[in-house]
Design a protein around this motif. Structure first.
Motif, PDB file in Angstrom:
ATOM      1  N   SER A 183       4.720  11.356 -18.819  1.00  0.00           N
ATOM      2  CA  SER A 183       6.062  11.854 -19.126  1.00  0.00           C
ATOM      3  C   SER A 183       6.754  12.321 -17.851  1.00  0.00           C
ATOM      4  N   VAL A 184       8.044  12.004 -17.776  1.00  0.00           N
ATOM      5  CA  VAL A 184       8.879  12.400 -16.647  1.00  0.00           C
ATOM      6  C   VAL A 184       9.998  13.271 -17.206  1.00  0.00           C
ATOM      7  N   GLU A 185      10.078  14.507 -16.738  1.00  0.00           N
ATOM      8  CA  GLU A 185      11.015  15.477 -17.290  1.00  0.00           C
ATOM      9  C   GLU A 185      11.827  16.114 -16.170  1.00  0.00           C
ATOM     10  N   GLY A 186      13.154  15.954 -16.231  1.00  0.00           N
ATOM     11  CA  GLY A 186      14.036  16.582 -15.260  1.00  0.00           C
ATOM     12  C   GLY A 186      13.697  16.256 -13.820  1.00  0.00           C
ATOM     13  N   SER A 187      13.294  15.036 -13.566  1.00  0.00           N
ATOM     14  CA  SER A 187      12.797  14.663 -12.243  1.00  0.00           C
ATOM     15  C   SER A 187      13.476  13.413 -11.714  1.00  0.00           C
ATOM     16  N   VAL A 188      13.321  13.185 -10.418  1.00  0.00           N
ATOM     17  CA  VAL A 188      13.817  11.980  -9.749  1.00  0.00           C
ATOM     18  C   VAL A 188      12.622  11.214  -9.210  1.00  0.00           C
ATOM     19  N   ILE A 189      12.560   9.933  -9.561  1.00  0.00           N
ATOM     20  CA  ILE A 189      11.510   9.073  -9.025  1.00  0.00           C
ATOM     21  C   ILE A 189      12.174   7.872  -8.382  1.00  0.00           C
ATOM     22  N   ARG A 190      11.915   7.682  -7.120  1.00  0.00           N
ATOM     23  CA  ARG A 190      12.468   6.558  -6.370  1.00  0.00           C
ATOM     24  C   ARG A 190      11.328   5.647  -5.930  1.00  0.00           C
ATOM     25  N   GLY A 191      11.398   4.426  -6.426  1.00  0.00           N
ATOM     26  CA  GLY A 191      10.310   3.497  -6.168  1.00  0.00           C
ATOM     27  C   GLY A 191      10.381   2.832  -4.816  1.00  0.00           C
ATOM     28  N   PRO A 192       9.322   2.065  -4.529  1.00  0.00           N
ATOM     29  CA  PRO A 192       8.238   1.760  -5.442  1.00  0.00           C
ATOM     30  C   PRO A 192       7.261   2.923  -5.607  1.00  0.00           C
ATOM     31  N   ALA A 193       6.868   3.142  -6.863  1.00  0.00           N
ATOM     32  CA  ALA A 193       5.951   4.232  -7.173  1.00  0.00           C
ATOM     33  C   ALA A 193       5.253   3.921  -8.490  1.00  0.00           C
ATOM     34  N   VAL A 194       4.054   4.499  -8.658  1.00  0.00           N
ATOM     35  CA  VAL A 194       3.289   4.354  -9.892  1.00  0.00           C
ATOM     36  C   VAL A 194       2.911   5.740 -10.380  1.00  0.00           C
ATOM     37  N   ILE A 195       3.183   5.984 -11.661  1.00  0.00           N
ATOM     38  CA  ILE A 195       2.807   7.237 -12.302  1.00  0.00           C
ATOM     39  C   ILE A 195       1.729   6.914 -13.330  1.00  0.00           C
ATOM     40  N   GLY A 196       0.553   7.509 -13.182  1.00  0.00           N
ATOM     41  CA  GLY A 196      -0.591   7.172 -14.011  1.00  0.00           C
ATOM     42  C   GLY A 196      -0.485   7.683 -15.431  1.00  0.00           C
ATOM     43  N   ALA A 197      -1.341   7.159 -16.292  1.00  0.00           N
ATOM     44  CA  ALA A 197      -1.353   7.535 -17.706  1.00  0.00           C
ATOM     45  C   ALA A 197      -1.591   9.030 -17.882  1.00  0.00           C
ATOM     46  N   HIS A 198      -0.852   9.624 -18.820  1.00  0.00           N
ATOM     47  CA  HIS A 198      -1.008  11.030 -19.216  1.00  0.00           C
ATOM     48  C   HIS A 198      -0.688  12.015 -18.084  1.00  0.00           C
ATOM     49  N   THR A 199       0.013  11.545 -17.078  1.00  0.00           N
ATOM     50  CA  THR A 199       0.475  12.432 -16.006  1.00  0.00           C
ATOM     51  C   THR A 199       1.840  13.004 -16.379  1.00  0.00           C
ATOM     52  N   VAL A 200       2.099  14.240 -15.971  1.00  0.00           N
ATOM     53  CA  VAL A 200       3.382  14.899 -16.223  1.00  0.00           C
ATOM     54  C   VAL A 200       4.081  15.140 -14.890  1.00  0.00           C
ATOM     55  N   VAL A 204       9.582  12.420  -6.781  1.00  0.00           N
ATOM     56  CA  VAL A 204       8.523  11.533  -6.314  1.00  0.00           C
ATOM     57  C   VAL A 204       9.193  10.408  -5.555  1.00  0.00           C
ATOM     58  N   GLY A 205       8.889  10.303  -4.265  1.00  0.00           N
ATOM     59  CA  GLY A 205       9.563   9.350  -3.406  1.00  0.00           C
ATOM     60  C   GLY A 205       8.823   8.031  -3.286  1.00  0.00           C
ATOM     61  N   PRO A 206       9.380   7.123  -2.501  1.00  0.00           N
ATOM     62  CA  PRO A 206       8.804   5.782  -2.363  1.00  0.00           C
ATOM     63  C   PRO A 206       7.371   5.793  -1.836  1.00  0.00           C
ATOM     64  N   TYR A 207       6.637   4.730  -2.209  1.00  0.00           N
ATOM     65  CA  TYR A 207       5.272   4.462  -1.744  1.00  0.00           C
ATOM     66  C   TYR A 207       4.313   5.584  -2.140  1.00  0.00           C
ATOM     67  N   THR A 208       4.451   6.015  -3.394  1.00  0.00           N
ATOM     68  CA  THR A 208       3.602   7.073  -3.913  1.00  0.00           C
ATOM     69  C   THR A 208       2.872   6.574  -5.161  1.00  0.00           C
TER      70      THR A 208
END
Length: 355
Positions: free
Chosen positions: A263-280, A286-290
């Motif tokens: 889940s992503v809540e009130g956040s900014v994610i700029r890809g490329p990026a991967v957020i794993g299962a069940h991560t909050v 979360v910036g690029p290459y993460t």
């Protein structure tokens, strides 16, 4: 043809992670480095694989299992001590039999696969074919010197004055002739049976030893900067895939994967990026290459160009970059006075703080 995958070793350059975990299982874009190699072996048409394991053998066995998830049949070959790459061939003799085989170092990361190498070896009938690539600093690698037709004339291990800029990549193909070679050499000054010495033995005894060049990207993932660079290369090729939940107060841009249950809540994610299962990810950037592993928490923080392994949390950190965070790690902002860093750091760690 069979494959021999080397998944032992100490991984000293990635300590403290490798005190408790196999270096071959450190993830790139949330997938262990070893898995990329196993997939490349299967893509080359090889299904019978022997995996040499050491102190972290139980963890490797748990991760790989019987190999069926990769379309492979896996046999595990215990190595009591890290006595050299040629020693791995020596103890794998019963598994390998009299078949040709590819030897793949499990901590090597290779984009482009090994099908070209395997096909070329089968067609040419050489006794050994060594994968090479040009590098900027050959003095830090095993180096090959070639003849006019691509035959390997000599090898040097980390020479002070390299004769070429051609580094030996951790993938080799051998005929059964290599078995006589590994039985004939003596341990090196560091007490190991070196595969370079075995290859030299083949050359000295008139066997055909040839070169083959990397067609894609290669990196030995033994250091932090290597892991982060591989992570960057893989993330550049991902496509957007949002299977988790992203609320209306969040902004997703670029190629981002949010795995199921995240889940992503009130956040900014700029890809490329991967957020794993069940991560909050909550109130964070979360910036690029993460790559954030599964079951992590990123809250009130900024993270960029980093790898975070599963079950870790980063809370209240204004900027975290160029970092590799292990499993079950807590990174938090210190509260109260004095305004100082508070650290509990294990052996062989590296910490950089801005005073």
């Amino acid at each position: 043809m069979k494959a021999l995958v080397l998944a032992g070793g100490k991984g000293t350059r990635l300590r403290p992670l490798t005190h408790t975990s196999a270096k071959q299982l450190v993830p790139v874009a949330n997938k262990p480095v070893l898995f990329y190699g196993l997939e490349a072996i299967r893509a080359a048409g090889i299904t019978s694989v022997g995996i040499v394991v050491g102190d972290t053998g139980a963890e490797v066995r748990e991760a790989v299992g019987d190999g069926s998830r990769f379309g492979l049949e896996v046999t595990y070959i215990p190595q009591d001590a890290p006595l050299g790459l040629a020693h791995c061939v020596l103890i794998a003799r019963d598994f390998l039999g009299d078949e040709p085989f590819v030897m793949y170092l499990g901590d090597n990361f290779l984009i482009g696969g090994i099908a070209d190498l395997v096909d070329a070896f089968g067609a040419a009938g050489h006794d050994a074919q060594i994968l090479l690539t040009k590098v900027a600093e050959p003095q830090f690698y095993g180096v090959a010197e070639l003849g006019p037709d691509g035959q390997i004339l000599r090898l040097e291990e980390k020479p002070a004055n390299p004769r070429s800029d051609l580094a030996i990549v951790g993938v080799y193909t051998f005929s059964p002739a290599i078995h006589e070679a590994v039985r004939s050499i003596e341990p090196s000054a560091r007490g190991e049976l070196e595969i370079t010495d075995a290859i030299k033995w083949l050359i000295d005894h008139g066997y055909s030893v040839h070169s083959h060049f990397v067609s894609g990207y290669w990196k030995d993932t033994g250091r932090l900067q290597d892991m982060l660079e591989c992570n960057r290369i893989v993330l550049e090729a991902i496509r957007p895939d949002i299977r988790g939940s992203v609320d209306g107060a969040s902004e997703i841009s670029g190629n981002v994967v949010v795995e199921a249950g995240a889940s992503v809540e009130g956040s900014v994610i700029r890809g490329p990026a991967v957020i794993g299962a069940h991560t909050v990810i909550r109130d964070s950037y979360v910036g690029p290459y993460t790559s954030i592993g599964e079951s992590c928490l990123i809250r009130d923080s900024e993270v960029e160009y980093a790898i975070v392994l599963r079950d870790s949390s980063i809370t209240g950190i204004s900027r975290l970059t160029y970092s590799l965070i292990g499993r079950n790690v807590e990174v938090t902002r210190a509260q109260g006075m004095p305004n100082a860093c508070q650290l509990m750091v294990g052996d062989h760690s590296k910490v950089q703080v801005r005073a």
